[in-house]
Structure formats: structure tokens, C-alpha cells
Scaffold this motif. Structure first.
Motif, PDB file in Angstrom:
ATOM      1  N   ASP A  80       0.853  -1.186   0.000  1.00 24.64           N
ATOM      2  CA  ASP A  80       0.000   0.000   0.000  1.00 24.64           C
ATOM      3  C   ASP A  80       0.891   1.239   0.000  1.00 24.64           C
ATOM      4  O   ASP A  80       1.789   1.356   0.836  1.00 24.64           O
ATOM      5  CB  ASP A  80      -0.901   0.016   1.233  1.00 24.64           C
ATOM      6  N   ALA A  81       0.634   2.154  -0.912  1.00 26.38           N
ATOM      7  CA  ALA A  81       1.478   3.346  -1.052  1.00 26.38           C
ATOM      8  C   ALA A  81       0.646   4.615  -0.915  1.00 26.38           C
ATOM      9  O   ALA A  81      -0.473   4.704  -1.429  1.00 26.38           O
ATOM     10  CB  ALA A  81       2.192   3.333  -2.404  1.00 26.38           C
ATOM     11  N   LEU A  82       1.217   5.605  -0.214  1.00 28.32           N
ATOM     12  CA  LEU A  82       0.615   6.927  -0.059  1.00 28.32           C
ATOM     13  C   LEU A  82       1.601   7.963  -0.579  1.00 28.32           C
ATOM     14  O   LEU A  82       2.713   8.084  -0.053  1.00 28.32           O
ATOM     15  CB  LEU A  82       0.298   7.194   1.411  1.00 28.32           C
ATOM     16  N   VAL A  83       1.230   8.701  -1.614  1.00 28.43           N
ATOM     17  CA  VAL A  83       2.113   9.713  -2.201  1.00 28.43           C
ATOM     18  C   VAL A  83       2.107  10.952  -1.313  1.00 28.43           C
ATOM     19  O   VAL A  83       1.052  11.513  -1.028  1.00 28.43           O
ATOM     20  CB  VAL A  83       1.642  10.088  -3.624  1.00 28.43           C
ATOM     21  N   PHE A  84       3.317  11.388  -0.868  1.00 27.59           N
ATOM     22  CA  PHE A  84       3.329  12.527   0.053  1.00 27.59           C
ATOM     23  C   PHE A  84       4.283  13.656  -0.321  1.00 27.59           C
ATOM     24  O   PHE A  84       4.243  14.722   0.296  1.00 27.59           O
ATOM     25  CB  PHE A  84       3.639  12.060   1.483  1.00 27.59           C
ATOM     26  N   ASP A  85       5.127  13.482  -1.325  1.00 26.38           N
ATOM     27  CA  ASP A  85       6.039  14.574  -1.685  1.00 26.38           C
ATOM     28  C   ASP A  85       6.555  14.344  -3.099  1.00 26.38           C
ATOM     29  O   ASP A  85       6.601  13.206  -3.583  1.00 26.38           O
ATOM     30  CB  ASP A  85       7.216  14.632  -0.703  1.00 26.38           C
ATOM     31  N   GLN A  86       6.922  15.443  -3.761  1.00 26.84           N
ATOM     32  CA  GLN A  86       7.468  15.367  -5.110  1.00 26.84           C
ATOM     33  C   GLN A  86       8.875  15.940  -5.121  1.00 26.84           C
ATOM     34  O   GLN A  86       9.141  16.978  -4.516  1.00 26.84           O
ATOM     35  CB  GLN A  86       6.582  16.122  -6.099  1.00 26.84           C
ATOM     36  N   LEU A 133      13.488  13.672  -8.737  1.00 21.89           N
ATOM     37  CA  LEU A 133      13.567  12.289  -9.197  1.00 21.89           C
ATOM     38  C   LEU A 133      12.201  11.661  -9.430  1.00 21.89           C
ATOM     39  O   LEU A 133      12.045  10.795 -10.287  1.00 21.89           O
ATOM     40  CB  LEU A 133      14.338  11.435  -8.179  1.00 21.89           C
ATOM     41  N   GLY A 134      11.221  12.090  -8.657  1.00 20.09           N
ATOM     42  CA  GLY A 134       9.897  11.486  -8.764  1.00 20.09           C
ATOM     43  C   GLY A 134       9.043  11.803  -7.555  1.00 20.09           C
ATOM     44  O   GLY A 134       9.075  12.926  -7.044  1.00 20.09           O
ATOM     45  N   PHE A 135       8.307  10.802  -7.067  1.00 21.54           N
ATOM     46  CA  PHE A 135       7.409  10.997  -5.938  1.00 21.54           C
ATOM     47  C   PHE A 135       7.833  10.138  -4.751  1.00 21.54           C
ATOM     48  O   PHE A 135       8.086   8.934  -4.903  1.00 21.54           O
ATOM     49  CB  PHE A 135       5.973  10.635  -6.318  1.00 21.54           C
ATOM     50  N   LYS A 136       7.871  10.771  -3.574  1.00 20.88           N
ATOM     51  CA  LYS A 136       8.101  10.019  -2.348  1.00 20.88           C
ATOM     52  C   LYS A 136       6.771   9.413  -1.909  1.00 20.88           C
ATOM     53  O   LYS A 136       5.728  10.046  -1.991  1.00 20.88           O
ATOM     54  CB  LYS A 136       8.628  10.929  -1.237  1.00 20.88           C
ATOM     55  N   VAL A 137       6.845   8.183  -1.419  1.00 19.99           N
ATOM     56  CA  VAL A 137       5.632   7.509  -0.960  1.00 19.99           C
ATOM     57  C   VAL A 137       5.863   6.888   0.411  1.00 19.99           C
ATOM     58  O   VAL A 137       6.988   6.502   0.753  1.00 19.99           O
ATOM     59  CB  VAL A 137       5.171   6.416  -1.951  1.00 19.99           C
ATOM     60  N   LEU A 138       4.798   6.826   1.175  1.00 19.66           N
ATOM     61  CA  LEU A 138       4.808   6.126   2.454  1.00 19.66           C
ATOM     62  C   LEU A 138       4.281   4.726   2.191  1.00 19.66           C
ATOM     63  O   LEU A 138       3.199   4.556   1.631  1.00 19.66           O
ATOM     64  CB  LEU A 138       3.930   6.852   3.470  1.00 19.66           C
ATOM     65  N   LYS A 177      -3.585   7.336  -2.963  1.00 20.13           N
ATOM     66  CA  LYS A 177      -3.299   6.029  -2.387  1.00 20.13           C
ATOM     67  C   LYS A 177      -3.559   4.963  -3.433  1.00 20.13           C
ATOM     68  O   LYS A 177      -4.549   5.022  -4.156  1.00 20.13           O
ATOM     69  CB  LYS A 177      -4.205   5.761  -1.173  1.00 20.13           C
ATOM     70  N   PHE A 178      -2.662   3.986  -3.534  1.00 24.07           N
ATOM     71  CA  PHE A 178      -2.842   2.907  -4.497  1.00 24.07           C
ATOM     72  C   PHE A 178      -1.902   1.752  -4.169  1.00 24.07           C
ATOM     73  O   PHE A 178      -1.022   1.871  -3.303  1.00 24.07           O
ATOM     74  CB  PHE A 178      -2.597   3.395  -5.932  1.00 24.07           C
ATOM     75  N   LYS A 179      -2.103   0.651  -4.868  1.00 21.92           N
ATOM     76  CA  LYS A 179      -1.200  -0.488  -4.745  1.00 21.92           C
ATOM     77  C   LYS A 179       0.024  -0.237  -5.625  1.00 21.92           C
ATOM     78  O   LYS A 179      -0.087   0.246  -6.738  1.00 21.92           O
ATOM     79  CB  LYS A 179      -1.896  -1.775  -5.188  1.00 21.92           C
ATOM     80  N   ALA A 180       1.196  -0.570  -5.088  1.00 20.75           N
ATOM     81  CA  ALA A 180       2.439  -0.454  -5.856  1.00 20.75           C
ATOM     82  C   ALA A 180       3.261  -1.715  -5.611  1.00 20.75           C
ATOM     83  O   ALA A 180       2.866  -2.593  -4.838  1.00 20.75           O
ATOM     84  CB  ALA A 180       3.204   0.801  -5.438  1.00 20.75           C
ATOM     85  N   TYR A 181       4.412  -1.784  -6.276  1.00 21.27           N
ATOM     86  CA  TYR A 181       5.210  -2.999  -6.222  1.00 21.27           C
ATOM     87  C   TYR A 181       6.674  -2.662  -5.979  1.00 21.27           C
ATOM     88  O   TYR A 181       7.200  -1.683  -6.520  1.00 21.27           O
ATOM     89  CB  TYR A 181       5.049  -3.787  -7.534  1.00 21.27           C
TER      90      TYR A 181
END
Length: 275
Positions: free
Chosen positions: A150-156, A159-164, A187-191
């Protein structure tokens, strides 16, 4: 108060013109204001509430759930900046206060930031903390390439996006591997793509291996079911494919190859349609 900052199921002790008084585990009571009652509640009935402190620092119960409870993270928007700290929108009538001493990177009104809800034991109030690094875990040995998280995007960043990740770990999704619109708070599923030596994790949005092609193929079928025809083919530009389907051209070609082999689509000179 053990119930401060969490979701609790409490019994209704009694009613008053102001609302219902609920029984706390320590023997005290907390008010659930009249505006949160439906009107058919009875004494002895159990009701699920969230408890925090009102503008006068008095404990109060509400039936609303904030975007995060005590011990949880959420991306929140700054409603007001003062010399004492920031007031965050967390879905309740009273904003969550982040003291100046608990602010990490500079914040500005309208900006969105990763906030952890904590109890200030000096004042017995709920506060927000933006110094998220203090709460993250670095032992990522339990993760392996390809794991779904489970990923939560919290900063850009550049390089890209930081996720929790799973509410405990920090990860990064590189911008050159993103083929759909992403915003702070998503919020979404990531790998898991890679476990780095510093304990942080690199992620990808699309499932690796066969799952990746299955996911892409299903996305194409879902889009075709709505539009019957897609003006996309192997000569289409990567930008066109990304704009319509949110995937790379390589992923698109692999997916339509799978669908054509399974006789689910028809390849036309100017696009694709359902078989």
C-alpha cells in the motif's frame, strides 16, 4: 484519557439539551454534541465515536472520522499559517495544529504535507507532526522485489514521488516510470522494484511480470467496453498512448499482443476494437 485520538465504541450514559454523555473507561463522561445525534438513540446504546479536544481544549466526541487518528499518517492541506505553527485540514470542525517546533520542511498555506497525528502529553491534546522521518522504520529486509504494498504519495522531488509504504517505510517512484497522473495524497497499490542499501525502497506502479501484462490488457478491455474503438496502434506516439491509457508504449504493445493472441481484440490499420 485512554480514548483520546482513537475510534471507540462507547455507551450512552444519559442525555441533555446539549447532546449525549458517553461513558469513558476511567469512569468519566464525554459529550457527543446534539448535532451528531440522529434522534432515535437510547440510554445504554453503544455508539462509535472519535474523541479529541474542542477549541476550549475540552474533550468532545464526534461521529466523523478524521483522515488519520492517533499514530497514523495522512497528507493534509495547510489551512492557515501562524507564527506559532500550522493549522491542517483533517476532516473535523477543529483543525489539527502542528506546532512550530514540530514542523520539518517549510510549510505554506494551501500546501499539502505528510502529517502524523500524535498526543502532546504535556497538554493532553492531539497535535500534528511533520517531521515524519522520526517515525519511519528502516529495516526493510522483509521486503522483496515484486511484493505488492500500500502506497501513499506525500512529496514530489526532481527524481519522482516520495511515498509512504504500509504506513511505516519510505519509498520512491521515479518520474520516468510513471504513466498516469499522480497527486499528493493519492493512495494505491504499488510494487517493490528494489530494496536499497540505505533501507529505502524503489517502487513501480505497474505489476511486474505476467501480472503487469494482465493488468494492462484488462485496462485496454475496460476502455474498449466504453468506447468500442481506440485509435491506437503500434505507430501511435508514446504520448498518445499515455494520454489515453496511462501506460508506456512498450506495455501497450505487449498487452495488445496478448489480447490479439487470445482473440479478444481486432487489430485494424487505424486502431483496435473488441473481437
Amino acid at each position: 484519557m485512554k480514548e483520546l485520538g482513537i475510534i471507540s465504541s462507547l455507551l450512552i450514559n444519559r442525555f441533555s439539551p446539549n447532546g449525549a454523555y458517553l461513558a469513558l473507561r476511567d469512569g468519566d463522561e464525554v459529550l457527543l454534541p446534539q448535532g451528531y445525534l440522529k434522534g432515535d438513540e437510547k440510554e445504554g446504546e453503544e455508539i462509535e465515536v472519535f474523541i479529541y479536544t474542542d477549541s476550549e481544549d475540552r474533550p468532545v466526541a464526534v461521529t466523523q472520522r478524521p483522515v488519520a487518528i492517533e499514530g497514523e499518517f495522512a497528507v493534509m492541506e495547510v489551512k492557515e499559517m501562524t507564527k506559532f505553527g500550522a493549522f491542517m485540514d483533517w476532516g473535523l470542525p477543529k483543525d489539527l495544529f502542528v506546532p512550530k517546533s514540530e514542523i520539518g520542511k517549510p510549510m505554506e498555506e494551501g500546501g499539502k504535507y505528510l502529517i502524523r497525528v500524535c498526543i502532546d502529553h504535556r497538554t493532553n491534546r492531539l497535535i500534528g507532526v511533520s517531521k515524519y522521518e522520526d517515525f519511519l522504520m528502516t529495516d526493510t529486509q522483509g521486503f522483496h522485489q515484486g511484493d505488492e504494498v500500500d502506497a501513499l504519495v506525500f512529496d514530489q522531488t526532481d527524481l519522482g514521488f516520495k511515498v509512504l509504504i504500509e504506513g511505516k517505510f519510505e519509498g520512491l517512484i521515479y518520474k520516468n516510470e510513471i504513466f498516469k497522473r499522480i497527486e499528493l495524497g493519492d493512495k494505491f497499490k504499488a510494487y517493490i522494484k528494489k530494496v536499497r542499501e540505505d533501507g529505502k525502497l524503489d517502487l513501480i506502479i505497474t505489476a511486474p511480470g505476467r501480472e503487469k501484462y494482465d493488468e494492462g490488457a484488462q485496462r485496454i478491455l475496460d476502455t474498449l467496453s466504453k468506447h468500442s474503438f481506440l485509435p491506437l496502434h503500434d505507430k501511435s506516439s508514446p504520448e498518445e498512448i499515455k494520454g489515453v491509457l496511462g501506460m508506456s508504449k512498450k506495455h501497450f504493445k505487449q498487452s495488445i499482443g496478448q489480447l490479439y493472441k487470445d482473440r479478444k481484440i481486432i487489430l485494424l490499420p487505424d486502431g483496435i476494437s473488441l473481437a
